[in-house]
Enzyme design. Structure first.
Site, mmCIF file in Angstrom:
data_model
loop_
_atom_site.group_PDB
_atom_site.id
_atom_site.type_symbol
_atom_site.label_atom_id
_atom_site.label_comp_id
_atom_site.label_asym_id
_atom_site.label_seq_id
_atom_site.Cartn_x
_atom_site.Cartn_y
_atom_site.Cartn_z
ATOM 1 N N CYS B 88 0.810 -1.220 0.000
ATOM 2 C CA CYS B 88 0.000 0.000 0.000
ATOM 3 C C CYS B 88 0.839 1.263 0.000
ATOM 4 O O CYS B 88 0.307 2.369 -0.095
ATOM 5 C CB CYS B 88 -0.943 -0.015 1.198
ATOM 6 S SG CYS B 88 -1.906 -1.528 1.275
ATOM 7 N N CYS B 213 -13.140 0.810 9.290
ATOM 8 C CA CYS B 213 -12.367 0.311 8.148
ATOM 9 C C CYS B 213 -12.536 1.265 6.968
ATOM 10 O O CYS B 213 -13.624 1.791 6.752
ATOM 11 C CB CYS B 213 -12.867 -1.071 7.737
ATOM 12 S SG CYS B 213 -12.912 -2.244 9.104
ATOM 13 N N LYS B 340 -10.322 6.718 4.691
ATOM 14 C CA LYS B 340 -11.655 6.413 5.206
ATOM 15 C C LYS B 340 -12.737 6.788 4.189
ATOM 16 O O LYS B 340 -13.665 6.010 3.968
ATOM 17 C CB LYS B 340 -11.882 7.179 6.531
ATOM 18 C CG LYS B 340 -13.221 6.911 7.175
ATOM 19 C CD LYS B 340 -13.255 5.534 7.803
ATOM 20 C CE LYS B 340 -14.646 4.985 8.027
ATOM 21 N NZ LYS B 340 -15.367 4.565 6.839
ATOM 22 N N HIS B 344 -9.311 2.951 -0.603
ATOM 23 C CA HIS B 344 -7.881 2.684 -0.697
ATOM 24 C C HIS B 344 -7.525 1.878 -1.939
ATOM 25 O O HIS B 344 -7.220 0.698 -1.865
ATOM 26 C CB HIS B 344 -7.447 1.953 0.579
ATOM 27 C CG HIS B 344 -5.992 1.644 0.643
ATOM 28 N ND1 HIS B 344 -5.030 2.378 -0.018
ATOM 29 C CD2 HIS B 344 -5.326 0.664 1.304
ATOM 30 C CE1 HIS B 344 -3.848 1.854 0.230
ATOM 31 N NE2 HIS B 344 -3.997 0.811 1.027
#
Lengths: 494, 400
Positions: B88, B213, B340, B344
């Site tokens: 990431c 998440c 958030k 992502h």
């Protein structure tokens, strides 16, 4: 020279299926089974099979003080071995870290296989070779069958030799007959069996006394001298009937554990023997018999040394520590008899690189890490370069077994995202006593069973099943050494 | 001592696609969207690009491997395209490569672009990554939420914080980001939420619920970098420059030693310390105007504030509850909505964070514009708490 059993241990899975949950679920289809709805039967967790059961029993039979390099033979007897090709006993040998030069073999085909193997191990012991006999059973049955209620899952292990013998083998006998009371073709996974009365009267009733008297005659022991008569059977009263026919006292008939465990197939005679040995006194005589394609017997005499041996975990303790399971669908799913929706995460390809497995088999099966001889730091997996801040040492690690080490939970979580047979899937970081740290799965746990700081011990379990290629791989998992409080099968505190 | 990167490279232009469930767009479409905006912003033609770095993680469901997919999608003039993958943190790594290439003088103008098309995986979360043939034979088939959730268990144990208080603090992290994201037209999730909603949301991985998440989305972001003198030659004023680019990668210490307590990111502490040194920052709480933190999970953002020295150890939960990182707080965090609200898309996230810094430093952030932004910190994380790649970048106005 005294030859006989030098150690014993049994294993019963933690889960106990409540039989009434089964009869209630199946009442619409098989109301006649209601009479069998009493008590509990043991059931394997989703990650247990005959190999992991065998390992657990053997570990209970081998306290840390027992040198494993003494064993020259390993026999694994089972009616439900996971692999038709791949030596199942070979997995057990690697996990137990038995010597490379061991003779290991799988024994199957008859329910009496384990008892018949006693003579093989006695002969080896006479020739100076210590051996290990393990029997394990994780049988499948058809839903709503009597067998589903009668059977249980479990394993037992006996070590044989001439040093510190706990029970001397006075005689063994065998009667082999192609008496087909049950059968299962290669590739099938559920037995077909014939009528109980015929099996009892024409099979057990005829062959039993012959085999028993042969063993007794060989050892010059009178039937009324038998203190414990072990004869596993799911036929009510068949054990007492056989005892009577053989002239054995009714009080000698051993508890077949039907109310608490169920009949563990190939393992059951040895499992009952473990139960008897946990209570037996020096000088007592035990007659061990099991029926199946004939009948096999072994006559034993308990020695004074029995007082000095304790299995790592007694069978009595395990029977008392069971966790009741009231979900029949969970039982079916764990036995592979109910296809659950696993979602997209269940589609993951779990192919195993066999070359990689072999290269690392000490770490994967033996659970051997590396301990740096310079810093003392423990690493899993072992590596060429040890990590100590500022001082990476190269090629300084020596093999360091972790299986018998206790651990403490550093961090953990319980997630509902992945495809997992016992949700939530719980894992976390475990710090081992004496060093070493691993991110590990927790097994035999429900929500609330673990928290940071909790103590865990290591168990050998199924890691993954590659259903595409029909392969299973195994690794070690952590399980709590104690549970917070009693709980029901849904993990709710009660 | 290395000389460092401070003020050697400036941003010539940036672009960012709309993030979200981009059912309408292929990864190639998303790349074009970010690229067009960046090229227009920079005011250059493709022939002026010397080299490019391409960040994408899930090649199997995205663009495929190598540099070719980007060269074809953007019809680049046969220049170098290098695919960068560092989980990431890949986006920040692509930026680092482009910046270093320019700083070395090997390139005058370089492009870094990141893209990910997660909604073509079919998962409601990140798919399980492949990690070679050995690790899966012993390592649990762990998912990201449960790996990061373990920070909470360890943090609670270390600092003696009760479950309810910690849950409230991490809920506040998400509430703050949603309040910011609601003002951002390029964000995926644009609704404000309440602490109560967070507390009642379905559990994903104890103690993380749905609102702890980050989202799963598609997106791309691009940056074009050059040396300051070239930027000025091209008519640019008000330049944003790189003050520090640091990456720290776990060497296994966290998982091999009993010294790490599981409650923080070892790499983030190392990378941020080095970044502050490189940028010449001695008092981060006074000198950092704003942060974009890798908030894959609410608890990640909370503990990271301690790693970045923006909260005292064991006190970030208190700072979060006190609003220190809110838009009107002392050091605003995720003013664009963060992972958030953006979701992502793995390869794009690091560059998307830089995009917000760039806009804020140039006073172009519309409704979200903060007053007096001088220095911004980007924290981009790959991997998981016990084994990761942590990138900390600092940007600011050139010469300040």
């Amino acid at each position: 020279m005294t030859i006989g059993i030098t150690g014993f241990g049994a294993y019963v899975p933690r889960l106990r299926l409540n039989r009434s949950a089964v009869t209630e679920a199946n009442a619409w289809f098989a109301p006649g089974l209601k009479g069998k709805g009493k008590g509990q039967r043991s059931m394997t967790n989703w990650d247990e099979d005959a190999i992991t059961l065998a390992v657990a029993a053997a570990r209970n039979a081998l306290p840390a003080s027992v040198a494993r390099d003494q064993f020259a033979r390993l026999v694994l007897a089972s009616d439900s071995l996971p692999f038709a090709e791949r030596l199942n006993a070979g997995v057990v040998a690697a996990v137990l870290r038995l010597p490379e030069a061991i003779y290991a073999n799988d024994l199957c085909g008859a329910q009496s296989a384990a008892v018949s193997a006693v003579s093989q191990l006695v002969n080896a012991a006479k020739a100076g070779e210590a051996g290990l006999l393990v029997a394990a059973s994780n049988r499948r049955t058809r839903a709503a069958s009597p067998a589903e209620l009668d059977y249980g899952d479990g394993a037992a292990a006996l070590s044989f030799g001439s040093d510190k013998v706990l029970a001397e083998v006075l005689a063994t006998s065998a009667l082999t007959a192609d008496f087909v009371d049950r059968f299962r073709l290669q590739g099938e996974d559920i037995d077909y069996y014939w009528e109980e009365r015929w099996v009892r009267d024409e099979g057990i009733g005829v062959m039993g006394p012959k085999a028993v008297s042969q063993a007794l005659n060989d050892a010059c022991v009178s039937p009324d001298a038998i203190d414990h008569f072990i004869f596993p059977t799911v036929f009510r009263g068949a054990d007492a009937q056989l005892a009577k026919k053989c002239g054995i006292a009714a009080e000698a008939v051993a508890d077949n554990l039907a109310a608490t465990v169920g009949d563990t197939g190939s393992a059951h005679a040895l499992l009952m023997l473990c139960s008897v040995l946990e209570q037996a006194s020096p000088g007592q005589t035990i007659l061990l018999c099991q029926f199946g394609s004939g009948i096999s017997c072994a006559l034993l005499k308990v020695t004074e040394a029995i007082a000095d041996f304790k299995p790592v975990k007694s069978l009595a303790e395990q029977i008392a520590a069971g966790k009741e399971e009231n979900s029949y669908t969970r039982y079916l799913a764990y036995k592979g008899q109910l296809k659950l929706e696993r979602g997209m995460r269940g589609e993951q390809d779990k192919k195993t690189a066999l070359s990689t497995s072999w290269r690392h088999h000490d770490a994967l099966l033996g659970f051997v890490g590396g301990r740096c001889t310079v810093s003392g730091d423990v690493h899993f997996p072992p590596s060429r370069i040890s990590y100590t801040p500022g001082a990476p040492s190269q090629d300084t690690q020596e093999p360091y077994p972790l299986a018998d080490k206790k651990g403490r939970i550093l961090s953990w979580s319980a997630e509902y995202l992945s495809s997992y047979m016992a949700p939530p899937h719980q894992y976390g970081q475990v710090d081992f006593e004496g060093g070493g740290r691993l991110l590990m799965e927790f097994t035999d746990v429900s929500p609330g069973d673990i928290d940071s700081g909790g103590e865990v011990e290591m168990v050998f379990r199924v890691k993954d099943v590659d259903e595409l290629r029909g392969y299973k791989r195994y690794f070690w998992k952590a399980t709590p050494t104690s549970y917070p409080a009693s709980e029901n099968s849904n993990g709710e505190q009660v | 001592m290395p000389q460092g990167i401070k003020d050697k490279v400036a941003i010539l232009g940036m672009g960012c696609s709309k993030f979200g469930e981009r059912w309408d767009a292929s990864p190639e479409d998303l790349m074009v969207e970010a690229y067009n905006e960046a090229m227009q912003d920079a005011g250059i033609t493709p022939e002026q690009l010397d080299a490019t770095w391409f960040s994408t993680h899930m090649e199997d469901v995205g663009t495929g491997r190598g540099g070719i997919p980007m060269s074809i999608a953007l019809r680049l003039p046969n220049i170098g395209v290098t695919r960068v993958e560092n989980f990431c943190a890949g986006g920040s790594e692509a930026v680092r490569a482009a910046v270093y290439a320019v700083a070395s003088g090997a390139c005058d103008i370089a492009l870094a672009l990141g893209v990910e098309k997660l909604k073509d995986t079919g998962y409601g979360g990140l798919p399980v990554a492949t990690v070679g043939t050995y690790i899966p034979q012993w390592y649990p088939a762990a998912v990201a939420p449960a790996n990061f959730a373990q920070l909470a268990a360890a943090y609670r144990a270390k600092h003696g914080i009760d479950k309810a208080t910690l849950k409230e603090a991490i809920s506040q992290v998400s509430v703050k980001s949603h309040a910011n994201g609601a003002k951002n037209p390029k964000a995926h999730l644009r609704k404000e939420i309440t602490v109560d909603q967070c507390l009642r949301a379905p559990k994903i991985a104890e103690p993380l619920g749905l609102f702890d998440c980050c989202g799963v989305s598609d997106g791309a972001a691009a940056v074009i970098v050059t040396r300051p003198e070239i930027a000025r030659e091209l008519g640019k004023t008000d330049l944003v420059s790189f003050k520090a680019l640091q990456v720290a990668v776990s060497n296994g210490w966290e998982m091999s030693s009993s010294e790490w307590d599981g409650s923080y990111f070892h790499t983030a502490r190392i990378a941020s310390k080095k970044a502050y040194e490189e940028a010449g920052i001695s008092k981060p709480r006074e000198e950092i105007s704003m942060t974009e933190v890798h908030d894959c999970f609410s608890v990640t953002e909370m503990v990271t504030m301690e790693d970045l020295q923006l909260s005292d150890e064991g006190k970030s939960w208190r700072d979060v509850l006190d609003g220190k990182f809110n838009a009107d707080g002392a050091i605003p965090c995720q003013i664009d909505g963060g992972l958030k609200c953006f979701g992502h898309p793995v390869g794009a996230s690091g560059i998307r964070m830089l995009y917000e810094m760039y806009l804020q430093l140039q006073g172009r952030a519309d409704q979200r514009q903060l007053a007096d932004v001088r220095t911004g910190l980007i924290h981009n994380l790959g991997g998981q708490p016990n084994q990761n790649i942590c990138s900390v970048s600092i940007v600011g106005r050139l010469g300040e």
